[in-house]
Design a protein around this motif. Structure first.
Motif, PDB file in Angstrom:
ATOM      1  N   GLU A 281       0.948  -1.276   0.047  1.00  0.00           N
ATOM      2  CA  GLU A 281      -0.001  -0.001  -0.032  1.00  0.00           C
ATOM      3  C   GLU A 281       0.860   1.233  -0.018  1.00  0.00           C
ATOM      4  OE1 GLU A 281      -3.077   0.577   2.775  1.00  0.00           O
ATOM      5  OE2 GLU A 281      -4.085  -1.412   2.137  1.00  0.00           O
ATOM      6  N   GLU A 282       1.885   1.285   0.647  1.00  0.00           N
ATOM      7  CA  GLU A 282       2.841   2.338   0.861  1.00  0.00           C
ATOM      8  C   GLU A 282       3.901   2.194  -0.272  1.00  0.00           C
ATOM      9  OE1 GLU A 282       3.320   5.584   2.355  1.00  0.00           O
ATOM     10  OE2 GLU A 282       1.705   4.306   3.507  1.00  0.00           O
ATOM     11  N   ASN A 283       4.151   3.296  -0.729  1.00  0.00           N
ATOM     12  CA  ASN A 283       4.770   3.398  -2.067  1.00  0.00           C
ATOM     13  C   ASN A 283       6.342   3.209  -1.598  1.00  0.00           C
ATOM     14  OD1 ASN A 283       5.485   3.981  -4.795  1.00  0.00           O
ATOM     15  ND2 ASN A 283       6.058   6.095  -4.416  1.00  0.00           N
ATOM     16  N   ARG A 284       6.863   3.621  -0.201  1.00  0.00           N
ATOM     17  CA  ARG A 284       8.244   3.370   0.085  1.00  0.00           C
ATOM     18  C   ARG A 284       8.455   2.697   1.356  1.00  0.00           C
ATOM     19  NH1 ARG A 284      11.829   7.874   0.282  1.00  0.00           N
ATOM     20  NH2 ARG A 284      13.534   6.337  -0.654  1.00  0.00           N
TER      21      ARG A 284
ATOM     22  N   ARG B  58      11.745   2.324  -4.691  1.00  0.00           N
ATOM     23  CA  ARG B  58      10.653   2.333  -3.671  1.00  0.00           C
ATOM     24  C   ARG B  58      11.321   1.983  -2.218  1.00  0.00           C
ATOM     25  NH1 ARG B  58       5.788  -0.069  -5.915  1.00  0.00           N
ATOM     26  NH2 ARG B  58       6.179  -0.663  -8.133  1.00  0.00           N
ATOM     27  N   LEU B  59      12.550   1.810  -2.248  1.00  0.00           N
ATOM     28  CA  LEU B  59      13.072   1.192  -0.533  1.00  0.00           C
ATOM     29  C   LEU B  59      13.773   2.331   0.078  1.00  0.00           C
ATOM     30  CD1 LEU B  59      15.117  -1.780  -2.532  1.00  0.00           C
ATOM     31  CD2 LEU B  59      12.998  -1.637  -1.454  1.00  0.00           C
ATOM     32  N   ILE B  60      13.664   2.499   1.283  1.00  0.00           N
ATOM     33  CA  ILE B  60      13.972   3.446   2.045  1.00  0.00           C
ATOM     34  C   ILE B  60      15.498   2.827   2.680  1.00  0.00           C
ATOM     35  CG2 ILE B  60      14.028   4.895   4.298  1.00  0.00           C
ATOM     36  CD1 ILE B  60      10.770   4.543   3.842  1.00  0.00           C
ATOM     37  N   LYS B  61      15.526   1.685   2.879  1.00  0.00           N
ATOM     38  CA  LYS B  61      16.718   0.904   3.551  1.00  0.00           C
ATOM     39  C   LYS B  61      16.607  -0.555   3.329  1.00  0.00           C
ATOM     40  CE  LYS B  61      19.697   1.002   7.163  1.00  0.00           C
ATOM     41  NZ  LYS B  61      20.170   1.555   8.571  1.00  0.00           N
ATOM     42  N   LEU B  62      17.359  -1.349   2.895  1.00  0.00           N
ATOM     43  CA  LEU B  62      17.548  -2.705   3.063  1.00  0.00           C
ATOM     44  C   LEU B  62      18.394  -3.061   4.315  1.00  0.00           C
ATOM     45  CD1 LEU B  62      17.001  -2.628  -0.243  1.00  0.00           C
ATOM     46  CD2 LEU B  62      17.073  -4.902   0.033  1.00  0.00           C
ATOM     47  N   VAL B  63      17.933  -4.188   5.184  1.00  0.00           N
ATOM     48  CA  VAL B  63      18.938  -4.777   6.151  1.00  0.00           C
ATOM     49  C   VAL B  63      18.583  -6.224   5.911  1.00  0.00           C
ATOM     50  CG1 VAL B  63      19.460  -5.169   8.546  1.00  0.00           C
ATOM     51  CG2 VAL B  63      18.893  -2.901   7.731  1.00  0.00           C
TER      52      VAL B  63
ATOM     53  N   LEU C 160      21.580  -1.644   3.148  1.00  0.00           N
ATOM     54  CA  LEU C 160      21.990  -0.982   1.567  1.00  0.00           C
ATOM     55  C   LEU C 160      21.062   0.120   1.517  1.00  0.00           C
ATOM     56  CD1 LEU C 160      21.644  -4.591   0.620  1.00  0.00           C
ATOM     57  CD2 LEU C 160      22.582  -3.178  -0.991  1.00  0.00           C
ATOM     58  N   ILE C 161      21.541   1.235   1.551  1.00  0.00           N
ATOM     59  CA  ILE C 161      20.611   2.534   1.259  1.00  0.00           C
ATOM     60  C   ILE C 161      20.711   3.277  -0.152  1.00  0.00           C
ATOM     61  CG2 ILE C 161      20.356   5.020   2.370  1.00  0.00           C
ATOM     62  CD1 ILE C 161      21.477   4.054   4.889  1.00  0.00           C
ATOM     63  N   PRO C 162      19.650   3.332  -0.507  1.00  0.00           N
ATOM     64  CA  PRO C 162      19.381   3.880  -1.996  1.00  0.00           C
ATOM     65  C   PRO C 162      19.967   5.375  -1.925  1.00  0.00           C
ATOM     66  CG  PRO C 162      17.360   3.294  -1.272  1.00  0.00           C
ATOM     67  CD  PRO C 162      18.068   2.930  -0.344  1.00  0.00           C
ATOM     68  N   LEU C 163      20.553   5.385  -3.163  1.00  0.00           N
ATOM     69  CA  LEU C 163      21.239   6.953  -3.293  1.00  0.00           C
ATOM     70  C   LEU C 163      19.976   7.659  -3.957  1.00  0.00           C
ATOM     71  CD1 LEU C 163      24.573   5.804  -4.874  1.00  0.00           C
ATOM     72  CD2 LEU C 163      24.138   6.857  -2.671  1.00  0.00           C
ATOM     73  N   LYS C 164      20.076   9.092  -4.167  1.00  0.00           N
ATOM     74  CA  LYS C 164      19.103   9.614  -4.711  1.00  0.00           C
ATOM     75  C   LYS C 164      19.276   9.461  -6.187  1.00  0.00           C
ATOM     76  CE  LYS C 164      17.189  12.959  -1.844  1.00  0.00           C
ATOM     77  NZ  LYS C 164      18.013  12.710  -0.358  1.00  0.00           N
ATOM     78  N   GLU C 165      20.394   9.394  -6.840  1.00  0.00           N
ATOM     79  CA  GLU C 165      20.440   8.985  -8.062  1.00  0.00           C
ATOM     80  C   GLU C 165      21.629   8.130  -8.465  1.00  0.00           C
ATOM     81  OE1 GLU C 165      22.702  13.117  -9.360  1.00  0.00           O
ATOM     82  OE2 GLU C 165      20.390  13.335  -9.085  1.00  0.00           O
ATOM     83  N   SER C 166      21.931   7.612  -9.598  1.00  0.00           N
ATOM     84  CA  SER C 166      23.109   6.798  -9.645  1.00  0.00           C
ATOM     85  C   SER C 166      24.403   7.506  -9.510  1.00  0.00           C
ATOM     86  CB  SER C 166      23.202   6.511 -11.387  1.00  0.00           C
ATOM     87  OG  SER C 166      24.391   6.022 -11.669  1.00  0.00           O
ATOM     88  N   ARG C 167      25.240   6.704  -8.769  1.00  0.00           N
ATOM     89  CA  ARG C 167      26.563   7.092  -8.254  1.00  0.00           C
ATOM     90  C   ARG C 167      27.433   7.627  -9.484  1.00  0.00           C
ATOM     91  NH1 ARG C 167      29.021   6.029  -3.542  1.00  0.00           N
ATOM     92  NH2 ARG C 167      27.500   4.232  -3.204  1.00  0.00           N
ATOM     93  N   VAL C 168      27.482   7.267 -10.553  1.00  0.00           N
ATOM     94  CA  VAL C 168      28.062   7.651 -11.588  1.00  0.00           C
ATOM     95  C   VAL C 168      27.024   7.875 -12.817  1.00  0.00           C
ATOM     96  CG1 VAL C 168      30.159   6.564 -11.234  1.00  0.00           C
ATOM     97  CG2 VAL C 168      28.231   5.299 -12.093  1.00  0.00           C
ATOM     98  N   ASP C 169      27.532   8.766 -13.981  1.00  0.00           N
ATOM     99  CA  ASP C 169      27.072   8.861 -14.919  1.00  0.00           C
ATOM    100  C   ASP C 169      27.324   7.916 -16.151  1.00  0.00           C
ATOM    101  OD1 ASP C 169      25.793  10.175 -17.325  1.00  0.00           O
ATOM    102  OD2 ASP C 169      26.761  11.924 -17.512  1.00  0.00           O
ATOM    103  N   THR C 170      26.369   7.212 -16.467  1.00  0.00           N
ATOM    104  CA  THR C 170      26.498   5.978 -17.239  1.00  0.00           C
ATOM    105  C   THR C 170      26.238   6.106 -18.894  1.00  0.00           C
ATOM    106  OG1 THR C 170      24.517   4.911 -16.479  1.00  0.00           O
ATOM    107  CG2 THR C 170      26.617   4.306 -15.512  1.00  0.00           C
ATOM    108  N   GLY C 171      25.500   7.305 -19.015  1.00  0.00           N
ATOM    109  CA  GLY C 171      25.014   7.629 -20.207  1.00  0.00           C
ATOM    110  C   GLY C 171      23.730   6.651 -20.365  1.00  0.00           C
ATOM    111  N   GLU C 172      23.658   5.535 -21.103  1.00  0.00           N
ATOM    112  CA  GLU C 172      22.568   4.754 -21.341  1.00  0.00           C
ATOM    113  C   GLU C 172      22.621   3.379 -20.110  1.00  0.00           C
ATOM    114  OE1 GLU C 172      21.193   3.138 -25.035  1.00  0.00           O
ATOM    115  OE2 GLU C 172      21.697   4.915 -26.119  1.00  0.00           O
TER     116      GLU C 172
END
Ligand code: SAM
Length: 276
Positions: free
Chosen positions: A99-102, A127-132, A189-201
């Motif tokens: 039900e909850e998005n995150r 969707r993840l805030i944190k995984l343990v 594991l804590i998700p980053l706001k965006e990818s750590r690196v710019d990968t292009g595609e």
């Protein structure tokens, strides 16, 4: 051990946590608050489930074993904020069943499917805030491995691209019933706001990473020769334009070097077309 539980099923990776100290340490690492929705994979006999139910605002637990799921439903029947699903976590429908998005994920994972479960969460990382998660030591070591070691590979790079990964603590096999043959670790594991690196595609990045590790003992040059990317692009030119020596092996490349290759290939894919 409570004798009314069914006999542990090896085929479902049933090694139940029996050490209260470890159980408390996992809950502490997850930093559960009353506002949190938590997804527990494989609640089993409820070792973690009881504490999670006390602390979380909502707990969704997914257990494949019919008997254990039925027992858990009875046990938590009066607790409206606890939902038990009897099903395979790999078939879980996040859109329909959460039900909850995150949410946070807490799990002592069944080790026979820990890698596919991790990749499933990788896809759902927004969707993840944190995984343990408790994992067998070898898989945990792959997640935290630095470049240039045998544990460093596809899992390391794809997870580090999207998550801060931390080894919380090790757990000896004596903390489970029955005792597994392997040692374990708890990883957060804590998700980053965006990818750590710019990968292009992203698709190109993943294909490059998988190709580089397709034959661990071979050079990048040889691995890339057999990559599906080589059907459309000149991989020798790609390596040269990134100043990466084709005699290196995939495991020596940092995530930034993989990103550089991927960005270059994404940006210049027209020019790099093979001129056959
Ligand atoms: N959380 C409990 C604990 O810490 O004692 C049990 C952990 S045990 C390592 C893994 C649990 O995952 C078992 O209860 C097992 O039945 C369940 N399981 C195995 N395969 C599963 C699957 N595909 N989907 C959901 N649960 C699964």
């Amino acid at each position: 051990m409570n004798s009314h539980f069914p006999h542990p099923r090896k085929s479902l990776g049933q090694n139940f946590l029996t050490d209260n100290n470890i159980i408390k340490k996992i809950i502490l690492a997850a930093q559960i608050e009353k506002t949190d929705t938590v997804l527990e994979v494989g609640p089993g006999r409820g070792a973690l489930t009881c504490l999670l139910a006390q602390r979380a605002g909502c707990l969704v637990a997914v257990e494949f074993d019919r008997d254990l799921a039925a027992m858990l439903r009875t046990r938590f029947a009066s607790e409206e904020h606890v939902v038990i699903h009897q099903q395979d976590i790999l078939k879980f429908d996040f859109d329909k069943q959460m039900e909850e998005n995150r949410f946070k994920v807490v799990a002592n994972l069944p080790y026979n499917i820990s890698t596919p479960v991790l990749f499933m969460f990788l896809k759902e990382y927004r969707r993840l805030i944190k995984l343990v998660v408790m994992l067998q030591k070898e898989v945990g070591e792959r997640l935290v491995a630095p470049p240039d070691c045998s544990q460093y590979g596809v899992l390391t790079i794809l997870f580090r691209q999207w998550f801060d990964v931390r080894l919380e603590f090790s757990v000896s096999s004596g903390c489970f019933f029955p005792q597994p043959k392997v040692d374990s670790v708890v990883i957060s594991l804590i998700p980053l706001k965006e990818s750590r690196v710019d990968t292009g595609e992203q698709q190109i990045f993943e294909t490059l990473v998988r190709s580089a590790f397709s034959m661990r003992r071979k050079t990048l040059r040889n691995c890339f020769k057999n990559s599906s990317l080589a059907e459309s692009y000149n991989m020798e030119n790609l390596l040269a334009s990134c100043s990466i020596d084709g005699r290196r092996r995939g495991e020596t490349l940092t995530i930034d070097e993989f990103a550089l290759l991927s960005r270059t290939l994404s940006n210049h894919k027209q020019n790099l077309s093979v001129s056959r």
